[in-house]
Design a protein around this motif. Structure first.
Motif, PDB file in Angstrom:
ATOM      1  N   ARG A  26      60.187 114.320 -40.111  1.00  0.00           N
ATOM      2  CA  ARG A  26      59.004 114.956 -40.710  1.00  0.00           C
ATOM      3  C   ARG A  26      58.272 115.823 -39.697  1.00  0.00           C
ATOM      4  N   ILE A  27      58.176 115.310 -38.476  1.00  0.00           N
ATOM      5  CA  ILE A  27      57.460 116.045 -37.429  1.00  0.00           C
ATOM      6  C   ILE A  27      58.214 117.338 -37.087  1.00  0.00           C
ATOM      7  N   GLU A  28      59.522 117.225 -36.976  1.00  0.00           N
ATOM      8  CA  GLU A  28      60.331 118.410 -36.665  1.00  0.00           C
ATOM      9  C   GLU A  28      60.286 119.418 -37.803  1.00  0.00           C
ATOM     10  N   ARG A  29      60.405 118.904 -39.037  1.00  0.00           N
ATOM     11  CA  ARG A  29      60.420 119.780 -40.207  1.00  0.00           C
ATOM     12  C   ARG A  29      59.121 120.565 -40.362  1.00  0.00           C
ATOM     13  N   LYS A  30      58.017 119.927 -39.970  1.00  0.00           N
ATOM     14  CA  LYS A  30      56.724 120.602 -40.044  1.00  0.00           C
ATOM     15  C   LYS A  30      56.736 121.847 -39.154  1.00  0.00           C
ATOM     16  N   GLY A  79      53.029 123.329 -30.500  1.00  0.00           N
ATOM     17  CA  GLY A  79      52.968 124.230 -31.651  1.00  0.00           C
ATOM     18  C   GLY A  79      51.602 124.879 -31.750  1.00  0.00           C
ATOM     19  N   GLU A  80      51.478 125.860 -32.632  1.00  0.00           N
ATOM     20  CA  GLU A  80      50.182 126.490 -32.889  1.00  0.00           C
ATOM     21  C   GLU A  80      49.255 125.432 -33.498  1.00  0.00           C
ATOM     22  N   GLU A  81      48.071 125.275 -32.961  1.00  0.00           N
ATOM     23  CA  GLU A  81      47.095 124.297 -33.463  1.00  0.00           C
ATOM     24  C   GLU A  81      47.705 122.908 -33.589  1.00  0.00           C
ATOM     25  N   ALA A  82      48.565 122.554 -32.658  1.00  0.00           N
ATOM     26  CA  ALA A  82      49.343 121.313 -32.771  1.00  0.00           C
ATOM     27  C   ALA A  82      48.467 120.063 -32.920  1.00  0.00           C
ATOM     28  N   ILE A  83      47.322 120.047 -32.261  1.00  0.00           N
ATOM     29  CA  ILE A  83      46.513 118.820 -32.250  1.00  0.00           C
ATOM     30  C   ILE A  83      45.984 118.509 -33.648  1.00  0.00           C
ATOM     31  N   LEU A  85      46.932 119.923 -36.486  1.00  0.00           N
ATOM     32  CA  LEU A  85      48.023 119.859 -37.476  1.00  0.00           C
ATOM     33  C   LEU A  85      48.697 118.491 -37.501  1.00  0.00           C
ATOM     34  N   LEU A  86      48.912 117.926 -36.321  1.00  0.00           N
ATOM     35  CA  LEU A  86      49.576 116.618 -36.291  1.00  0.00           C
ATOM     36  C   LEU A  86      48.663 115.547 -36.898  1.00  0.00           C
ATOM     37  N   ARG A  87      47.361 115.659 -36.633  1.00  0.00           N
ATOM     38  CA  ARG A  87      46.430 114.687 -37.234  1.00  0.00           C
ATOM     39  C   ARG A  87      46.502 114.759 -38.760  1.00  0.00           C
ATOM     40  N   ARG A  88      46.605 115.977 -39.297  1.00  0.00           N
ATOM     41  CA  ARG A  88      46.695 116.113 -40.768  1.00  0.00           C
ATOM     42  C   ARG A  88      48.003 115.547 -41.291  1.00  0.00           C
ATOM     43  N   LEU A  89      49.075 115.795 -40.540  1.00  0.00           N
ATOM     44  CA  LEU A  89      50.384 115.286 -40.956  1.00  0.00           C
ATOM     45  C   LEU A  89      50.386 113.749 -40.959  1.00  0.00           C
ATOM     46  N   CYS A  90      49.671 113.148 -40.007  1.00  0.00           N
ATOM     47  CA  CYS A  90      49.611 111.681 -39.923  1.00  0.00           C
ATOM     48  C   CYS A  90      48.747 111.090 -41.025  1.00  0.00           C
ATOM     49  N   GLY A  91      47.658 111.764 -41.377  1.00  0.00           N
ATOM     50  CA  GLY A  91      46.743 111.238 -42.393  1.00  0.00           C
ATOM     51  C   GLY A  91      45.668 110.360 -41.774  1.00  0.00           C
ATOM     52  N   SER A  92      44.740 109.886 -42.615  1.00  0.00           N
ATOM     53  CA  SER A  92      43.591 109.119 -42.141  1.00  0.00           C
ATOM     54  C   SER A  92      44.018 107.814 -41.479  1.00  0.00           C
ATOM     55  N   THR A 102      51.315 112.099 -46.461  1.00  0.00           N
ATOM     56  CA  THR A 102      51.114 112.019 -45.018  1.00  0.00           C
ATOM     57  C   THR A 102      51.957 110.852 -44.488  1.00  0.00           C
ATOM     58  N   ILE A 103      52.168 110.832 -43.179  1.00  0.00           N
ATOM     59  CA  ILE A 103      53.010 109.770 -42.607  1.00  0.00           C
ATOM     60  C   ILE A 103      52.371 108.407 -42.838  1.00  0.00           C
ATOM     61  N   ARG A 104      51.083 108.287 -42.538  1.00  0.00           N
ATOM     62  CA  ARG A 104      50.422 107.003 -42.751  1.00  0.00           C
ATOM     63  C   ARG A 104      50.311 106.695 -44.251  1.00  0.00           C
ATOM     64  N   GLY A 105      50.077 107.719 -45.036  1.00  0.00           N
ATOM     65  CA  GLY A 105      49.968 107.530 -46.488  1.00  0.00           C
ATOM     66  C   GLY A 105      51.272 107.031 -47.084  1.00  0.00           C
TER      67      GLY A 105
END
Ligand SMILES: Nc1ncnc2c1ncn2[C@@H]1O[C@H](COP(=O)(O)OP(=O)(O)O)[C@@H](O)[C@H]1O
Ligand SMILES: [Mg+2]
Length: 149
Positions: A26-30, A79-83, A85-92, A102-105
């Motif tokens: 998921r992280i790579e695909r993003k 990556g661009e805006e990596a910090i 973006l990764l937080r959003r990908l992970c979720g709350s 999201t990963i946590r979701g």
């Protein structure tokens, strides 16, 4: 947009559940570039340093117990805006509040076992990368996709 590096860690539950490949996929695909990656067992002093901001919280002891309970995958992602973006990908932080997708979701039921850590600011990213990686363990490489996007 700024090219950034951020620190991510797959917590011990990911290895126990044999889900390392899925999460990294998921992280790579993003679109993040993996510039540092290692399997490690965190010693207690390093875990306490990493989570120092939570020292006074009721969950600190349990958090350190969990994070040192088995191997983790530590990563530096670029990556661009990596910090952000990764937080959003992970979720709350709390799986109940993390959106599906999201990963946590998608992978977590409980806040203390929420699968993944991601730096929350440029300062945290710098500090955490420095805690877990020596300079020579981070590789400077480009994926060559600039011509496509
Ligand atoms: N209320 C809580 N109960 C148990 N564990 C918690 C709680 N809040 C946070 N944690 C654990 O501590 C970690 C660090 O907390 P925090 O920095 O607030 O979240 P995040 O990991 O989203 O940056 C969380 O990922 C989670 O594993
Ligand atoms: Mg945090």
């Amino acid at each position: 947009m700024a090219l950034e590096r951020t620190f991510a860690m797959l917590k011990p539950g990911v290895l126990s559940r044999h889900a390392v490949g899925e999460i990294i996929c998921r992280i790579e695909r993003k679109g993040f570039n993996i510039v540092g990656l290692k399997l490690m067992r965190i010693a207690r002093p390093l875990a306490e340093k990493h989570y120092a901001e939570h020292k006074a919280k009721f969950f600190f002891g349990e958090l350190v117990d969990y994070i040192t309970s088995g191997p983790v995958i530590a990563m530096v992602l670029e990556g661009e805006e990596a910090i952000a973006l990764l937080r959003r990908l992970c979720g709350s932080t709390k799986p109940l509040e993390a959106s599906p997708g999201t990963i946590r979701g998608d992978y977590a039921m409980h806040t203390n076992f929420n699968i993944i850590h991601a730096s929350d600011s440029p300062e945290s990213a710098r500090r955490e990368i420095g805690l877990f990686f020596a300079e020579e363990e981070i590789l400077d490489w480009k994926d060559g996709n600039d011509v496509w996007i």
